[in-house]
Design a protein around this motif. Structure first.
Motif, PDB file in Angstrom:
ATOM      1  N   ASP A 193       0.757  -1.291  -0.079  1.00 47.30           N
ATOM      2  CA  ASP A 193      -0.106   0.138   0.138  1.00 47.30           C
ATOM      3  C   ASP A 193       0.905   1.284  -0.022  1.00 47.30           C
ATOM      4  OD1 ASP A 193      -2.347   1.417   0.064  1.00 47.30           O
ATOM      5  OD2 ASP A 193      -2.367   1.514   2.222  1.00 47.30           O
ATOM      6  N   HIS A 194       2.129   1.041  -0.269  1.00 49.60           N
ATOM      7  CA  HIS A 194       2.912   2.299  -0.179  1.00 49.60           C
ATOM      8  C   HIS A 194       2.685   3.197  -1.527  1.00 49.60           C
ATOM      9  CE1 HIS A 194       6.483   4.734  -0.039  1.00 49.60           C
ATOM     10  NE2 HIS A 194       6.917   4.279   1.138  1.00 49.60           N
ATOM     11  N   PRO A 195       2.686   4.383  -1.354  1.00 48.57           N
ATOM     12  CA  PRO A 195       2.273   5.262  -2.456  1.00 48.57           C
ATOM     13  C   PRO A 195       3.502   5.447  -3.575  1.00 48.57           C
ATOM     14  CG  PRO A 195       2.153   6.455  -0.342  1.00 48.57           C
ATOM     15  CD  PRO A 195       2.632   5.089   0.021  1.00 48.57           C
ATOM     16  N   GLY A 196       4.617   4.990  -3.124  1.00 49.52           N
ATOM     17  CA  GLY A 196       5.840   4.831  -4.053  1.00 49.52           C
ATOM     18  C   GLY A 196       5.723   3.679  -4.903  1.00 49.52           C
ATOM     19  N   MET A 197       4.862   2.675  -4.406  1.00 46.84           N
ATOM     20  CA  MET A 197       4.756   1.664  -5.575  1.00 46.84           C
ATOM     21  C   MET A 197       3.628   1.835  -6.416  1.00 46.84           C
ATOM     22  SD  MET A 197       6.679  -0.665  -4.161  1.00 46.84           S
ATOM     23  CE  MET A 197       6.001  -2.461  -4.422  1.00 46.84           C
ATOM     24  N   LEU A 198       2.610   2.306  -6.317  1.00 51.32           N
ATOM     25  CA  LEU A 198       1.503   2.561  -7.299  1.00 51.32           C
ATOM     26  C   LEU A 198       0.810   3.855  -7.068  1.00 51.32           C
ATOM     27  CD1 LEU A 198      -0.020  -1.144  -7.424  1.00 51.32           C
ATOM     28  CD2 LEU A 198       1.634   0.002  -8.977  1.00 51.32           C
ATOM     29  N   GLY A 199       1.392   4.574  -6.278  1.00 52.22           N
ATOM     30  CA  GLY A 199       0.771   5.846  -5.758  1.00 52.22           C
ATOM     31  C   GLY A 199       0.585   7.065  -6.885  1.00 52.22           C
ATOM     32  N   ARG A 200       0.883   6.837  -8.093  1.00 56.13           N
ATOM     33  CA  ARG A 200       0.781   7.903  -9.081  1.00 56.13           C
ATOM     34  C   ARG A 200      -0.279   7.358  -9.930  1.00 56.13           C
ATOM     35  NH1 ARG A 200       5.873   9.018 -12.219  1.00 56.13           N
ATOM     36  NH2 ARG A 200       4.410  10.183 -13.271  1.00 56.13           N
ATOM     37  N   THR A 201      -1.091   6.477  -9.639  1.00 56.95           N
ATOM     38  CA  THR A 201      -2.327   6.121 -10.595  1.00 56.95           C
ATOM     39  C   THR A 201      -3.520   6.405  -9.552  1.00 56.95           C
ATOM     40  OG1 THR A 201      -2.380   3.930  -9.974  1.00 56.95           O
ATOM     41  CG2 THR A 201      -1.113   4.424 -12.118  1.00 56.95           C
ATOM     42  N   ARG A 202      -4.718   6.874 -10.339  1.00 55.92           N
ATOM     43  CA  ARG A 202      -5.823   7.162  -9.364  1.00 55.92           C
ATOM     44  C   ARG A 202      -7.133   6.325 -10.029  1.00 55.92           C
ATOM     45  NH1 ARG A 202      -2.467   8.432  -6.282  1.00 55.92           N
ATOM     46  NH2 ARG A 202      -2.188  10.521  -5.648  1.00 55.92           N
ATOM     47  N   HIS A 203      -7.971   6.272  -9.303  1.00 52.13           N
ATOM     48  CA  HIS A 203      -9.202   5.958 -10.051  1.00 52.13           C
ATOM     49  C   HIS A 203     -10.526   6.722  -9.521  1.00 52.13           C
ATOM     50  CE1 HIS A 203     -13.102   3.333  -9.076  1.00 52.13           C
ATOM     51  NE2 HIS A 203     -13.091   3.039 -10.316  1.00 52.13           N
ATOM     52  N   GLN A 204     -11.100   6.865 -10.407  1.00 50.87           N
ATOM     53  CA  GLN A 204     -12.331   8.095 -10.083  1.00 50.87           C
ATOM     54  C   GLN A 204     -13.468   7.716 -11.093  1.00 50.87           C
ATOM     55  OE1 GLN A 204     -11.064  11.733  -9.672  1.00 50.87           O
ATOM     56  NE2 GLN A 204     -12.899  12.933  -9.685  1.00 50.87           N
ATOM     57  N   VAL A 205     -14.921   7.892 -10.588  1.00 57.94           N
ATOM     58  CA  VAL A 205     -16.065   7.680 -11.286  1.00 57.94           C
ATOM     59  C   VAL A 205     -16.368   9.378 -11.487  1.00 57.94           C
ATOM     60  CG1 VAL A 205     -18.316   7.123 -11.429  1.00 57.94           C
ATOM     61  CG2 VAL A 205     -16.836   5.640 -10.255  1.00 57.94           C
ATOM     62  N   VAL A 206     -16.346   9.528 -13.032  1.00 58.10           N
ATOM     63  CA  VAL A 206     -16.735  10.834 -13.196  1.00 58.10           C
ATOM     64  C   VAL A 206     -17.815  11.049 -14.012  1.00 58.10           C
ATOM     65  CG1 VAL A 206     -15.849  12.937 -14.668  1.00 58.10           C
ATOM     66  CG2 VAL A 206     -14.333  11.159 -13.591  1.00 58.10           C
ATOM     67  N   THR A 207     -18.894  11.799 -13.776  1.00 58.88           N
ATOM     68  CA  THR A 207     -20.091  12.225 -14.301  1.00 58.88           C
ATOM     69  C   THR A 207     -19.994  13.582 -15.248  1.00 58.88           C
ATOM     70  OG1 THR A 207     -21.373  11.364 -12.571  1.00 58.88           O
ATOM     71  CG2 THR A 207     -22.492  12.828 -13.887  1.00 58.88           C
ATOM     72  N   LEU A 208     -20.067  13.209 -16.292  1.00 58.48           N
ATOM     73  CA  LEU A 208     -19.673  14.380 -17.395  1.00 58.48           C
ATOM     74  C   LEU A 208     -21.286  14.942 -17.862  1.00 58.48           C
ATOM     75  CD1 LEU A 208     -17.307  12.787 -19.536  1.00 58.48           C
ATOM     76  CD2 LEU A 208     -16.728  14.613 -18.031  1.00 58.48           C
ATOM     77  N   ASP A 209     -21.365  16.376 -18.107  1.00 55.33           N
ATOM     78  CA  ASP A 209     -22.582  16.970 -18.529  1.00 55.33           C
ATOM     79  C   ASP A 209     -22.723  17.031 -20.068  1.00 55.33           C
ATOM     80  OD1 ASP A 209     -20.462  18.629 -18.848  1.00 55.33           O
ATOM     81  OD2 ASP A 209     -21.362  20.286 -17.949  1.00 55.33           O
ATOM     82  N   VAL A 210     -22.047  15.977 -20.727  1.00 59.33           N
ATOM     83  CA  VAL A 210     -22.160  15.774 -22.019  1.00 59.33           C
ATOM     84  C   VAL A 210     -22.053  14.487 -22.443  1.00 59.33           C
ATOM     85  CG1 VAL A 210     -19.762  16.043 -22.282  1.00 59.33           C
ATOM     86  CG2 VAL A 210     -21.095  16.807 -24.258  1.00 59.33           C
ATOM     87  N   VAL A 211     -22.650  13.855 -23.610  1.00 63.26           N
ATOM     88  CA  VAL A 211     -22.381  12.636 -24.059  1.00 63.26           C
ATOM     89  C   VAL A 211     -21.412  12.868 -25.332  1.00 63.26           C
ATOM     90  CG1 VAL A 211     -23.623  10.759 -25.188  1.00 63.26           C
ATOM     91  CG2 VAL A 211     -24.803  12.037 -23.440  1.00 63.26           C
ATOM     92  N   HIS A 212     -20.439  11.881 -25.296  1.00 66.51           N
ATOM     93  CA  HIS A 212     -19.550  11.530 -26.044  1.00 66.51           C
ATOM     94  C   HIS A 212     -19.942  10.274 -27.000  1.00 66.51           C
ATOM     95  CE1 HIS A 212     -16.897  14.929 -25.335  1.00 66.51           C
ATOM     96  NE2 HIS A 212     -16.995  14.578 -23.774  1.00 66.51           N
ATOM     97  N   THR A 213     -19.908  10.361 -28.260  1.00 66.70           N
ATOM     98  CA  THR A 213     -20.152   9.140 -29.063  1.00 66.70           C
ATOM     99  C   THR A 213     -18.749   8.700 -29.689  1.00 66.70           C
ATOM    100  OG1 THR A 213     -20.514  10.564 -31.042  1.00 66.70           O
ATOM    101  CG2 THR A 213     -22.428   9.626 -29.696  1.00 66.70           C
ATOM    102  N   ASP A 214     -17.870   9.529 -29.580  1.00 67.70           N
ATOM    103  CA  ASP A 214     -16.427   9.217 -30.062  1.00 67.70           C
ATOM    104  C   ASP A 214     -15.560   8.907 -28.891  1.00 67.70           C
ATOM    105  OD1 ASP A 214     -14.157   9.296 -31.097  1.00 67.70           O
ATOM    106  OD2 ASP A 214     -14.060  10.988 -32.298  1.00 67.70           O
ATOM    107  N   PRO A 215     -14.910   7.726 -28.562  1.00 61.39           N
ATOM    108  CA  PRO A 215     -14.020   7.373 -27.514  1.00 61.39           C
ATOM    109  C   PRO A 215     -12.908   8.301 -27.424  1.00 61.39           C
ATOM    110  CG  PRO A 215     -14.706   5.477 -28.787  1.00 61.39           C
ATOM    111  CD  PRO A 215     -15.296   6.579 -29.766  1.00 61.39           C
TER     112      PRO A 215
END
Length: 185
Positions: free
Chosen positions: A117-139
């Protein structure tokens, strides 16, 4: 039993306060880890004194390990802390027979959690659920929009919900934090 209790209390305090709370700052789970650990220790100690069948002990272990783990409020990382809190209680509950083995297992478990769980191992990646106010059809446009909003490089994004009526997209995003924003705890 006194030596096992002492080792258990030291181990759970190191795990809960020394590792988990200093890195994740959730008081509610801090209390849960300690209470679960001490409860497991007490039950295992009682089972050993009463010489109850080992199947009862494993059944209890299985039951206790799923009590709170169904909640979506906790992460897989926090489930790992739950599991180690349970294992520390079990190891130290039987410590009367092999105190040096229990001490060694405590050290190994704590060291593994510290490193994993040390931040130095994998600490530079994050996970987040984002709600956007737009629909993108193009990935590709979705990725560009997310990178602009998060100010980070998107590693993976999965659209989990699209609402064309309200123009809303919910995206599960994994991204890399730039060096300047990465924190070492």
């Amino acid at each position: 039993m006194v030596a096992g209790l002492a080792m258990d209390l030291v181990a759970i305090i190191l795990l809960a306060y020394g590792l988990y709370y200093r890195r994740h700052h959730r008081r509610d789970l801090l209390f849960a880890y300690i209470a679960l650990n001490v409860g497991i220790f007490a039950v295992v100690s009682l089972l050993l004194v009463q010489r109850v069948d080992i199947a009862v002990g494993f059944g209890l272990f299985g039951l206790l390990s799923i009590i709170r783990l169904r909640s979506s409020e906790i992460t897989q990382q926090e489930i790992a802390y739950y599991f180690v809190a349970i294992v520390l209680g079990l190891v130290n509950g039987v410590a009367a027979a092999w105190p040096l083995t229990a001490l060694g297992l405590n050290a190994v478990l704590l060291l593994v959690m510290y490193l994993a769980d040390h931040p130095g191992m994998l600490g530079r990646t994050r996970h987040q659920v984002v709600t956007l106010d737009v629909v993108h059809t193009d990935p590709d446009l979705l990725r560009v929009d997310l990178e602009s909003r998060l100010r980070a490089r998107v590693l993976e994004c999965v659209v989990t919900q699209v609402d064309y009526v309200r123009d809303v997209t919910v995206v599960d995003v994994r991204y890399a934090v730039p060096n300047a924003r990465a924190r070492v705890r």
